[in-house]
Motif scaffolding. Structure first.
Motif, PDB file in Angstrom:
ATOM      1  N   ARG A  13      31.307  32.805   7.982  1.00  0.00           N
ATOM      2  CA  ARG A  13      31.876  32.345   9.260  1.00  0.00           C
ATOM      3  C   ARG A  13      33.059  33.201   9.686  1.00  0.00           C
ATOM      4  O   ARG A  13      33.147  33.627  10.851  1.00  0.00           O
ATOM      5  CB  ARG A  13      32.313  30.885   9.116  1.00  0.00           C
ATOM      6  CG  ARG A  13      33.053  30.326  10.335  1.00  0.00           C
ATOM      7  CD  ARG A  13      33.348  28.852  10.162  1.00  0.00           C
ATOM      8  NE  ARG A  13      34.218  28.568   9.041  1.00  0.00           N
ATOM      9  CZ  ARG A  13      35.572  28.590   9.119  1.00  0.00           C
ATOM     10  NH1 ARG A  13      36.167  28.885  10.262  1.00  0.00           N
ATOM     11  NH2 ARG A  13      36.297  28.285   8.057  1.00  0.00           N
ATOM     12  N   ILE A  14      33.943  33.490   8.753  1.00  0.00           N
ATOM     13  CA  ILE A  14      35.128  34.288   9.077  1.00  0.00           C
ATOM     14  C   ILE A  14      34.734  35.712   9.451  1.00  0.00           C
ATOM     15  O   ILE A  14      35.275  36.296  10.399  1.00  0.00           O
ATOM     16  CB  ILE A  14      36.117  34.286   7.897  1.00  0.00           C
ATOM     17  CG1 ILE A  14      36.627  32.866   7.655  1.00  0.00           C
ATOM     18  CG2 ILE A  14      37.279  35.228   8.148  1.00  0.00           C
ATOM     19  CD1 ILE A  14      37.310  32.678   6.329  1.00  0.00           C
ATOM     20  N   THR A  15      33.769  36.266   8.716  1.00  0.00           N
ATOM     21  CA  THR A  15      33.302  37.622   9.022  1.00  0.00           C
ATOM     22  C   THR A  15      32.768  37.692  10.442  1.00  0.00           C
ATOM     23  O   THR A  15      33.108  38.604  11.205  1.00  0.00           O
ATOM     24  CB  THR A  15      32.203  38.056   8.033  1.00  0.00           C
ATOM     25  OG1 THR A  15      32.716  38.005   6.700  1.00  0.00           O
ATOM     26  CG2 THR A  15      31.732  39.475   8.327  1.00  0.00           C
ATOM     27  N   GLU A  16      31.917  36.737  10.806  1.00  0.00           N
ATOM     28  CA  GLU A  16      31.311  36.743  12.128  1.00  0.00           C
ATOM     29  C   GLU A  16      32.357  36.547  13.225  1.00  0.00           C
ATOM     30  O   GLU A  16      32.331  37.242  14.252  1.00  0.00           O
ATOM     31  CB  GLU A  16      30.244  35.645  12.222  1.00  0.00           C
ATOM     32  CG  GLU A  16      29.589  35.523  13.593  1.00  0.00           C
ATOM     33  CD  GLU A  16      28.912  36.790  14.060  1.00  0.00           C
ATOM     34  OE1 GLU A  16      28.790  36.969  15.293  1.00  0.00           O
ATOM     35  OE2 GLU A  16      28.518  37.623  13.210  1.00  0.00           O
ATOM     36  N   GLU A  17      33.292  35.620  13.007  1.00  0.00           N
ATOM     37  CA  GLU A  17      34.298  35.365  14.045  1.00  0.00           C
ATOM     38  C   GLU A  17      35.235  36.556  14.218  1.00  0.00           C
ATOM     39  O   GLU A  17      35.609  36.915  15.341  1.00  0.00           O
ATOM     40  CB  GLU A  17      35.084  34.100  13.712  1.00  0.00           C
ATOM     41  CG  GLU A  17      34.260  32.826  13.853  1.00  0.00           C
ATOM     42  CD  GLU A  17      35.113  31.572  13.807  1.00  0.00           C
ATOM     43  OE1 GLU A  17      36.308  31.638  14.160  1.00  0.00           O
ATOM     44  OE2 GLU A  17      34.582  30.520  13.407  1.00  0.00           O
ATOM     45  N   LEU A  18      35.620  37.189  13.110  1.00  0.00           N
ATOM     46  CA  LEU A  18      36.472  38.367  13.223  1.00  0.00           C
ATOM     47  C   LEU A  18      35.715  39.539  13.843  1.00  0.00           C
ATOM     48  O   LEU A  18      36.274  40.297  14.637  1.00  0.00           O
ATOM     49  CB  LEU A  18      37.012  38.766  11.841  1.00  0.00           C
ATOM     50  CG  LEU A  18      38.101  37.868  11.255  1.00  0.00           C
ATOM     51  CD1 LEU A  18      38.487  38.350   9.860  1.00  0.00           C
ATOM     52  CD2 LEU A  18      39.344  37.841  12.160  1.00  0.00           C
ATOM     53  N   ARG A  19      34.440  39.669  13.477  1.00  0.00           N
ATOM     54  CA  ARG A  19      33.634  40.745  14.059  1.00  0.00           C
ATOM     55  C   ARG A  19      33.580  40.597  15.577  1.00  0.00           C
ATOM     56  O   ARG A  19      33.765  41.565  16.319  1.00  0.00           O
ATOM     57  CB  ARG A  19      32.224  40.730  13.474  1.00  0.00           C
ATOM     58  CG  ARG A  19      31.343  41.868  13.992  1.00  0.00           C
ATOM     59  CD  ARG A  19      29.900  41.722  13.550  1.00  0.00           C
ATOM     60  NE  ARG A  19      29.752  41.873  12.117  1.00  0.00           N
ATOM     61  CZ  ARG A  19      29.354  40.899  11.308  1.00  0.00           C
ATOM     62  NH1 ARG A  19      29.101  39.679  11.788  1.00  0.00           N
ATOM     63  NH2 ARG A  19      29.212  41.106  10.013  1.00  0.00           N
ATOM     64  N   GLN A  20      33.318  39.376  16.032  1.00  0.00           N
ATOM     65  CA  GLN A  20      33.254  39.131  17.472  1.00  0.00           C
ATOM     66  C   GLN A  20      34.600  39.383  18.143  1.00  0.00           C
ATOM     67  O   GLN A  20      34.655  39.935  19.252  1.00  0.00           O
ATOM     68  CB  GLN A  20      32.783  37.703  17.735  1.00  0.00           C
ATOM     69  CG  GLN A  20      31.297  37.488  17.493  1.00  0.00           C
ATOM     70  CD  GLN A  20      30.440  38.378  18.357  1.00  0.00           C
ATOM     71  OE1 GLN A  20      30.625  38.442  19.575  1.00  0.00           O
ATOM     72  NE2 GLN A  20      29.503  39.087  17.741  1.00  0.00           N
ATOM     73  N   ALA A  21      35.676  38.984  17.476  1.00  0.00           N
ATOM     74  CA  ALA A  21      37.017  39.191  18.046  1.00  0.00           C
ATOM     75  C   ALA A  21      37.329  40.678  18.173  1.00  0.00           C
ATOM     76  O   ALA A  21      37.988  41.113  19.133  1.00  0.00           O
ATOM     77  CB  ALA A  21      38.066  38.506  17.178  1.00  0.00           C
ATOM     78  N   ILE A  22      36.854  41.479  17.224  1.00  0.00           N
ATOM     79  CA  ILE A  22      37.100  42.925  17.266  1.00  0.00           C
ATOM     80  C   ILE A  22      36.233  43.583  18.329  1.00  0.00           C
ATOM     81  O   ILE A  22      36.706  44.388  19.141  1.00  0.00           O
ATOM     82  CB  ILE A  22      36.831  43.554  15.879  1.00  0.00           C
ATOM     83  CG1 ILE A  22      37.888  43.089  14.883  1.00  0.00           C
ATOM     84  CG2 ILE A  22      36.828  45.091  15.965  1.00  0.00           C
ATOM     85  CD1 ILE A  22      37.585  43.447  13.437  1.00  0.00           C
TER      86      ILE A  22
END
Length: 227
Positions: A13-22
């Motif tokens: 979840r954190i990987t996906e949310e950070l990826r989207q934020a970047i």
């Protein structure tokens, strides 16, 4: 009784949310990523945050330095140029092949998409235009029914998503719309070479835009001193 989320699930979840934020530029190139802030933001321990950052490092989106911590990776110009080179080669082939296979259903879908693109340009709807741009290209590759080709195009698109958003502007969207018009007109005429040429011109225009953006914003790029 509430079950605590699995560690692996938290990392995903954190990987996906950070990826989207970047990728969407909520987190800008070069921005510091404070682990304490991230653990508070996601309500987790430091471990899944560290794992997520390591995964994003492998994707080239995060830099991790032992002495200075983590930050959003700067854009690597050489990587972008290479990805655009590959995308141009593939999508030029796709455009020529689609010109020979385009049926009325596909042309109707593309025309509908173009009407929405025009509305998005007029409304200066950056997010909406971005999404419609993706659909326009995906409609063409979909008709070929080549799953591996579609996967390759999707991978290249994702690798270029952050840069496309950096280049996003009302002027660029208007230009892109007219480039799409040229592609669609070639498809309607069943003119494969013309469709290929229109697609090449479209991708080349992005390369030229990238070069101008690089000159005006060199600090966004990790390799700005090498060009």
């Amino acid at each position: 009784m509430t079950t605590a989320p699995k560690r692996g699930g938290a990392t995903e979840r954190i990987t996906e949310e950070l990826r989207q934020a970047i990728v969407t530029l909520e987190l800008r190139p070069g921005q510091v990523l404070d682990k304490a802030e991230l653990t508070a933001r996601f309500g987790v321990s430091r471990f899944p945050v560290a794992e997520a950052l390591n995964r994003l490092k492998l994707e080239g989106l995060v830099d991790i330095r032992p002495q200075s911590g983590s930050s959003v990776s700067l854009v690597r110009l050489k990587d972008v140029q290479e990805n655009l080179f590959m995308r141009r080669a593939l999508e030029a082939e796709i455009a020529e092949a689609v010109a020979e296979r385009a049926d009325q259903n596909l042309l109707a879908e593309l025309k509908r998409n173009m009407r929405y693109q025009q509305a998005a340009v007029e409304a200066e709807d950056r997010v909406g235009f971005h999404d419609l741009d993706i659909v326009f290209h995906d409609l063409m590759v979909s008709i070929l029914d080549y799953p591996r080709l579609r996967q390759s195009i999707e991978s290249l698109r994702l690798s270029l998503d952050r840069v496309r958003r950096l280049l996003s502007s009302p002027r660029r969207h208007a230009v892109t719309y007219h480039e799409h018009v040229q592609i669609l007109e070639a498809l309607e005429a069943r003119d494969g070479p013309r469709a290929r040429a229109a697609m090449v011109a479209h991708i080349d225009a992005v390369l030229e835009e990238l070069q101008r953006f690089h000159q005006q914003n060199p600090t966004v790029f990790a390799d700005h001193n090498e060009v």
